[in-house]
Motif scaffolding. Structure first.
Motif, mmCIF file in Angstrom:
data_model
loop_
_atom_site.group_PDB
_atom_site.id
_atom_site.type_symbol
_atom_site.label_atom_id
_atom_site.label_comp_id
_atom_site.label_asym_id
_atom_site.label_seq_id
_atom_site.Cartn_x
_atom_site.Cartn_y
_atom_site.Cartn_z
ATOM 1 N N GLY A 47 0.819 -1.200 0.000
ATOM 2 C CA GLY A 47 0.000 0.000 0.000
ATOM 3 C C GLY A 47 0.849 1.245 0.000
ATOM 4 N N SER A 48 0.305 2.290 -0.582
ATOM 5 C CA SER A 48 0.990 3.579 -0.579
ATOM 6 C C SER A 48 -0.044 4.686 -0.550
ATOM 7 N N LYS A 49 0.420 5.865 -0.158
ATOM 8 C CA LYS A 49 -0.467 7.027 -0.105
ATOM 9 C C LYS A 49 0.317 8.257 -0.541
ATOM 10 N N SER A 50 -0.349 9.089 -1.326
ATOM 11 C CA SER A 50 0.253 10.347 -1.746
ATOM 12 C C SER A 50 -0.832 11.408 -1.785
ATOM 13 N N GLY A 51 -0.702 12.399 -0.955
ATOM 14 C CA GLY A 51 -1.696 13.471 -0.923
ATOM 15 C C GLY A 51 -3.066 12.962 -0.532
ATOM 16 N N THR A 52 -4.022 13.105 -1.430
ATOM 17 C CA THR A 52 -5.389 12.688 -1.142
ATOM 18 C C THR A 52 -5.765 11.393 -1.859
ATOM 19 N N SER A 53 -4.773 10.616 -2.254
ATOM 20 C CA SER A 53 -5.035 9.340 -2.919
ATOM 21 C C SER A 53 -4.179 8.234 -2.314
ATOM 22 N N ALA A 54 -4.675 7.026 -2.449
ATOM 23 C CA ALA A 54 -3.951 5.851 -1.975
ATOM 24 C C ALA A 54 -4.039 4.761 -3.031
ATOM 25 N N THR A 55 -3.091 3.841 -2.964
ATOM 26 C CA THR A 55 -3.044 2.767 -3.946
ATOM 27 C C THR A 55 -2.723 1.441 -3.278
ATOM 28 N N LEU A 56 -3.439 0.416 -3.684
ATOM 29 C CA LEU A 56 -3.144 -0.960 -3.272
ATOM 30 C C LEU A 56 -2.502 -1.656 -4.455
ATOM 31 N N GLY A 57 -1.391 -2.317 -4.214
ATOM 32 C CA GLY A 57 -0.727 -3.070 -5.258
ATOM 33 C C GLY A 57 -0.711 -4.550 -4.921
ATOM 34 N N ILE A 58 -0.943 -5.364 -5.918
ATOM 35 C CA ILE A 58 -0.890 -6.812 -5.742
ATOM 36 C C ILE A 58 -0.036 -7.376 -6.863
ATOM 37 N N THR A 59 1.033 -8.069 -6.504
ATOM 38 C CA THR A 59 1.905 -8.694 -7.500
ATOM 39 C C THR A 59 1.720 -10.204 -7.474
ATOM 40 N N GLY A 60 2.225 -10.869 -8.518
ATOM 41 C CA GLY A 60 2.117 -12.313 -8.585
ATOM 42 C C GLY A 60 0.686 -12.798 -8.396
ATOM 43 N N LEU A 61 -0.232 -12.210 -9.160
ATOM 44 C CA LEU A 61 -1.651 -12.495 -8.974
ATOM 45 C C LEU A 61 -1.965 -13.979 -9.033
ATOM 46 N N GLN A 62 -2.869 -14.379 -8.147
ATOM 47 C CA GLN A 62 -3.339 -15.761 -8.084
ATOM 48 C C GLN A 62 -4.853 -15.751 -8.219
ATOM 49 N N THR A 63 -5.397 -16.859 -8.679
ATOM 50 C CA THR A 63 -6.858 -16.919 -8.819
ATOM 51 C C THR A 63 -7.545 -16.731 -7.464
ATOM 52 N N GLY A 64 -6.868 -17.110 -6.415
ATOM 53 C CA GLY A 64 -7.411 -16.937 -5.067
ATOM 54 C C GLY A 64 -7.492 -15.497 -4.620
ATOM 55 N N ASP A 65 -6.890 -14.593 -5.406
ATOM 56 C CA ASP A 65 -6.963 -13.166 -5.067
ATOM 57 C C ASP A 65 -8.251 -12.528 -5.583
ATOM 58 N N GLU A 66 -9.023 -13.288 -6.363
ATOM 59 C CA GLU A 66 -10.277 -12.738 -6.872
ATOM 60 C C GLU A 66 -11.195 -12.408 -5.696
ATOM 61 N N ALA A 67 -11.531 -11.146 -5.587
ATOM 62 C CA ALA A 67 -12.282 -10.664 -4.433
ATOM 63 C C ALA A 67 -12.664 -9.214 -4.668
ATOM 64 N N ASP A 68 -13.417 -8.669 -3.725
ATOM 65 C CA ASP A 68 -13.674 -7.239 -3.698
ATOM 66 C C ASP A 68 -12.683 -6.604 -2.735
ATOM 67 N N TYR A 69 -12.164 -5.449 -3.122
ATOM 68 C CA TYR A 69 -11.177 -4.751 -2.306
ATOM 69 C C TYR A 69 -11.712 -3.358 -1.963
ATOM 70 N N TYR A 70 -11.568 -2.996 -0.702
ATOM 71 C CA TYR A 70 -12.080 -1.717 -0.215
ATOM 72 C C TYR A 70 -10.971 -0.923 0.470
ATOM 73 N N CYS A 71 -10.931 0.354 0.171
ATOM 74 C CA CYS A 71 -10.065 1.234 0.956
ATOM 75 C C CYS A 71 -10.905 1.824 2.092
ATOM 76 N N GLY A 72 -10.213 2.245 3.142
ATOM 77 C CA GLY A 72 -10.899 2.833 4.281
ATOM 78 C C GLY A 72 -10.053 3.927 4.890
ATOM 79 N N THR A 73 -10.700 4.924 5.437
ATOM 80 C CA THR A 73 -9.992 5.981 6.142
ATOM 81 C C THR A 73 -10.972 6.665 7.090
ATOM 82 N N TRP A 74 -10.613 7.824 7.566
ATOM 83 C CA TRP A 74 -11.436 8.537 8.527
ATOM 84 C C TRP A 74 -11.749 9.931 8.012
ATOM 85 N N ASN A 75 -12.873 10.453 8.448
ATOM 86 C CA ASN A 75 -13.324 11.769 8.062
ATOM 87 C C ASN A 75 -13.135 12.696 9.247
#
Lengths: 108, 116
Positions: free
Chosen positions: A65-93
């Motif tokens: 994971g990384s964050k820059s300013g008002t955006s964030a990014t999730l990275g996944i390498t070496g993808l596997q079929t088991g990684d098939e899923a929904d992914y959610y970011c979360g933070t606080w207001n």
């Protein structure tokens, strides 16, 4: 519609790399930590990344994971079929109430 | 090992009330921040409420005045009292431990269906 914007879907072939973006504002991502969650079909969400870029015990280093300013990014390498899923970011207001992104469906 | 077990969901008529419970083991609710997060059918996660270890509580705007989060430290159980239920409250409700700025333990969820 969520305050945190994620792409509805992403896809990549097994073994490849994918990134998922999460865009917010100065009142949420810009001044708070970001976390990421994986939700496999029919199961509860699972913490993948916390405090922008830390992995809980047991989460492989293929996930990052990384964050820059008002955006964030999730990275996944070496993808596997088991990684098939929904992914959610979360933070606080304003550090008081929590927010989740709309979710991104990953197809491998 | 931390375990969270929600219960209390079910089918309820519009305008009705329901109380959800989340029984915790492996941690003390009194010293942890606890949240409720919901997920409408086929939709994304929506944070609902939090009770901090000190007792302060906060809610998403859509449930303010209708939902109340509380805990019983002796029973080590978290609650969500839901009143004046609406169709849009239909969702799976998860309780989750908030350790800092993230949710690191989640229950399996309990389904609430609000129908006329």
């Amino acid at each position: 519609q969520s305050v945190l914007t994620q792409p509805p879907s992403v896809s990549a072939a097994p073994g490849q790399k994918v990134t998922i973006s999460c865009s917010g504002s100065s009142s949420n991502i810009g001044n708070n930590y970001v976390s990421w969650y994986q939700q496999l079909p029919g199961t509860a969400p699972k913490l993948l990344i916390y405090d922008n870029n830390k992995r809980p015990s047991g989460i492989p280093d293929r996930f990052s994971g990384s964050k820059s300013g008002t955006s964030a990014t999730l990275g996944i390498t070496g993808l596997q079929t088991g990684d098939e899923a929904d992914y959610y970011c979360g933070t606080w207001n304003n550090s008081v109430t929590a927010l989740f992104g709309g979710g991104t469906k990953l197809t491998v | 090992e931390v375990q969270l077990l929600e219960s209390g969901g079910g089918l309820i008529q519009t305008g009705g009330s329901l109380r959800l419970s989340c029984a915790a083991s492996g941690l003390a609710l009194s010293t942890n921040h606890m949240s409720w997060v919901r997920q409408a059918p086929g939709k994304g996660l929506e944070w609902v409420s939090i009770i901090y270890s000190g007792g302060n509580t906060y809610y998403v705007d859509s449930v303010k005045g209708r939902f109340t989060i509380s805990r019983d430290n002796f029973q080590n159980t978290l609650y969500l009292q839901m009143n004046s239920l609406r169709a849009e409250d239909t969702a799976v409700y998860y309780c989750a431990v908030c350790s800092g700025w993230f949710f690191d333990f989640w229950g399996q969820g309990t389904l609430v269906t609000v129908s006329s």
